[in-house]
Design an enzyme around this catalytic site. Structure first.
Site, mmCIF file in Angstrom:
data_model
loop_
_atom_site.group_PDB
_atom_site.id
_atom_site.type_symbol
_atom_site.label_atom_id
_atom_site.label_comp_id
_atom_site.label_asym_id
_atom_site.label_seq_id
_atom_site.Cartn_x
_atom_site.Cartn_y
_atom_site.Cartn_z
ATOM 1 N N GLU A 98 11.149 -8.352 -4.947
ATOM 2 C CA GLU A 98 11.582 -7.091 -4.324
ATOM 3 C C GLU A 98 13.074 -7.139 -3.996
ATOM 4 O O GLU A 98 13.797 -6.153 -4.190
ATOM 5 C CB GLU A 98 10.771 -6.833 -3.053
ATOM 6 C CG GLU A 98 9.321 -6.473 -3.344
ATOM 7 C CD GLU A 98 8.441 -6.417 -2.102
ATOM 8 O OE1 GLU A 98 7.432 -5.706 -2.141
ATOM 9 O OE2 GLU A 98 8.753 -7.093 -1.100
ATOM 10 N N ASP A 113 10.520 1.225 -2.040
ATOM 11 C CA ASP A 113 9.607 0.154 -1.644
ATOM 12 C C ASP A 113 9.176 0.359 -0.190
ATOM 13 O O ASP A 113 9.838 1.089 0.563
ATOM 14 C CB ASP A 113 10.329 -1.207 -1.794
ATOM 15 C CG ASP A 113 9.369 -2.373 -1.896
ATOM 16 O OD1 ASP A 113 8.160 -2.208 -1.651
ATOM 17 O OD2 ASP A 113 9.843 -3.487 -2.229
ATOM 18 N N GLY A 114 8.115 -0.285 0.187
ATOM 19 C CA GLY A 114 7.671 -0.268 1.576
ATOM 20 C C GLY A 114 8.386 -1.333 2.383
ATOM 21 O O GLY A 114 9.284 -2.025 1.891
ATOM 22 N N LYS A 158 10.510 -7.863 4.991
ATOM 23 C CA LYS A 158 9.584 -7.580 3.910
ATOM 24 C C LYS A 158 8.883 -8.879 3.497
ATOM 25 O O LYS A 158 9.292 -9.955 3.878
ATOM 26 C CB LYS A 158 10.319 -6.980 2.710
ATOM 27 C CG LYS A 158 10.694 -5.513 2.953
ATOM 28 C CD LYS A 158 11.316 -4.850 1.746
ATOM 29 C CE LYS A 158 10.548 -4.937 0.473
ATOM 30 N NZ LYS A 158 9.137 -4.478 0.565
ATOM 31 N N GLY A 159 7.816 -8.697 2.707
ATOM 32 C CA GLY A 159 7.125 -9.869 2.183
ATOM 33 C C GLY A 159 5.720 -10.035 2.706
ATOM 34 O O GLY A 159 5.044 -11.006 2.371
ATOM 35 N N GLY A 160 5.269 -9.043 3.521
ATOM 36 C CA GLY A 160 3.875 -9.105 3.974
ATOM 37 C C GLY A 160 2.906 -9.139 2.802
ATOM 38 O O GLY A 160 1.824 -9.709 2.884
ATOM 39 N N SER A 198 0.822 -1.216 0.000
ATOM 40 C CA SER A 198 0.000 0.000 0.000
ATOM 41 C C SER A 198 0.857 1.269 0.000
ATOM 42 O O SER A 198 0.487 2.260 -0.633
ATOM 43 C CB SER A 198 -0.937 -0.007 1.211
ATOM 44 O OG SER A 198 -0.207 -0.137 2.410
ATOM 45 N N LYS A 258 6.296 1.066 11.553
ATOM 46 C CA LYS A 258 7.168 0.001 11.023
ATOM 47 C C LYS A 258 8.535 -0.062 11.733
ATOM 48 O O LYS A 258 9.282 -1.010 11.551
ATOM 49 C CB LYS A 258 7.391 0.202 9.517
ATOM 50 C CG LYS A 258 6.111 0.291 8.696
ATOM 51 C CD LYS A 258 5.349 -1.011 8.711
ATOM 52 C CE LYS A 258 4.067 -1.011 7.902
ATOM 53 N NZ LYS A 258 4.191 -0.914 6.482
HETATM 54 C C1 5RP Z 1 5.338 -6.627 -0.042
HETATM 55 C C2 5RP Z 1 6.100 -5.874 0.973
HETATM 56 C C3 5RP Z 1 5.539 -4.569 1.398
HETATM 57 O O1 5RP Z 1 6.445 -3.573 1.096
HETATM 58 C C4 5RP Z 1 5.289 -4.607 2.873
HETATM 59 O O2 5RP Z 1 4.399 -5.688 3.141
HETATM 60 C C5 5RP Z 1 4.681 -3.301 3.367
HETATM 61 O O3 5RP Z 1 3.394 -3.149 2.856
HETATM 62 P P1 5RP Z 1 2.511 -1.884 3.185
HETATM 63 O O4 5RP Z 1 3.174 -0.714 2.573
HETATM 64 O O5 5RP Z 1 1.180 -2.211 2.565
HETATM 65 O O6 5RP Z 1 2.427 -1.775 4.685
HETATM 66 O O7 5RP Z 1 7.134 -6.268 1.429
HETATM 67 O O8 5RP Z 1 5.901 -7.886 -0.257
#
Ligand code: 5RP
Length: 262
Positions: free
Chosen positions: A111, A89-90, A102-104, A35, A129
């Site tokens: 990534e 990236d997030g 990462k990887g949620g 997101s 985070k």
């Molecule tokens: C996807 C990820 C995302 O960057 C991580 O899960 C963070 O997601 P968000 O910005 O929705 O909190 O690693 O694989």
């Protein structure tokens, strides 16, 4: 921005907006997933459409690729790009050393490949985070479907020899079916609660046959851009050892991104 946005979405938006300033015309840009990364893609799309920004984007997932095309970003593959100027990236967690979990969103394999093939990786996040010790967020492990119970058993055995607080392993599901990544693999989420030595853990996990990649990002991230709901953004660059605070006016009548969803 719409006044209906939650504080957390405002925080993600301002982090993405600030990070978009790292992107200049001519760059090849890794586009993250999730997101927060979706806000970034929207910001870059606006810069392409309205400010003449010329970039090539390498998405880290099929859903980011779709969004990037929708907002007008020229999408290319990593094979075509060969190397990237920057990836933004997030993250699910980050610590003081900018080690990440990462990887949620199930995309950590692509990534990690994309971020590693970049001169710089910028992480964008809301303040939730940040952690003192990694591991409250379950660590995602991408595994090949073949022999899954055997691979899971080997991971369980490995975990008895490392310093973690929890050892539960849960296969990620999508409804009643296993979650399948863009690479056709499964994900095991490791509920470790506390990871004492991320470097050692990452090495031993990746030695297990059947494991494709784990969600620990070590020595990959250079900068973290953290947004807050009131428009404050902190930028920490560990390469230059700098830290700065920026403030955005979060406007209620700016509705360009209200349709965003991830
Ligand atoms: C996807 C990820 C995302 O960057 C991580 O899960 C963070 O997601 P968000 O910005 O929705 O909190 O690693 O694989």
């Amino acid at each position: 921005m719409s006044s209906e946005l939650s504080l957390i979405d405002k925080a993600k938006f301002v982090a993405a907006k600030q990070a978009s300033e790292y992107v200049k015309s001519g760059m090849k840009v890794g586009l993250g997933t999730g997101s927060t990364a979706a806000w970034l893609v929207q910001c870059l799309g606006e810069m392409v459409r309205e400010n003449g920004l010329k970039i090539k984007g390498v998405p880290t997932s099929n859903r980011t690729a779709k969004l990037a095309r929708q907002v007008g970003i020229d999408v290319i593959t990593l094979e075509e790009a060969k190397w990237l100027d920057i990836t933004i990236d997030g993250t699910d967690e980050y610590d003081d050393e900018l080690t990440l979990i990462k990887g949620g969103g199930g995309a950590h394999l692509r990534e990690k490949i994309v971020a590693t093939a970049s001169d710089r990786m910028i992480v964008i996040a809301d303040a939730t985070k940040k952690v003192d010790t990694l591991g409250a967020f379950p660590l995602p492990i991408e595994v090949v479907p073949f022999g899954l119970p055997v691979t899971q058993g080997l991971i369980e055995e490995m975990l008895t020899g490392v310093d973690v607080l929890g050892r539960d392993i849960v296969q990620r599901m999508q409804g009643k079916k296993p979650y399948v990544t863009d690479e056709g693999n499964f994900i095991l989420d490791l509920h470790l609660k506390r990871i004492s030595d991320a470097r050692q853990l990452s090495l031993v996990i990746n030695q297990i046959p059947g494991v494709v990649e784990n969600g620990l990002f070590i020595d990959i991230c250079d900068v973290v851009v953290v947004g807050h709901g009131d428009g404050k953004v902190t930028v920490r660059d560990i390469t230059n050892d700098t830290s700065e605070v920026v403030r955005f006016d979060v406007l209620d009548d700016d509705n360009i991104f209200v349709d965003i969803s991830d």
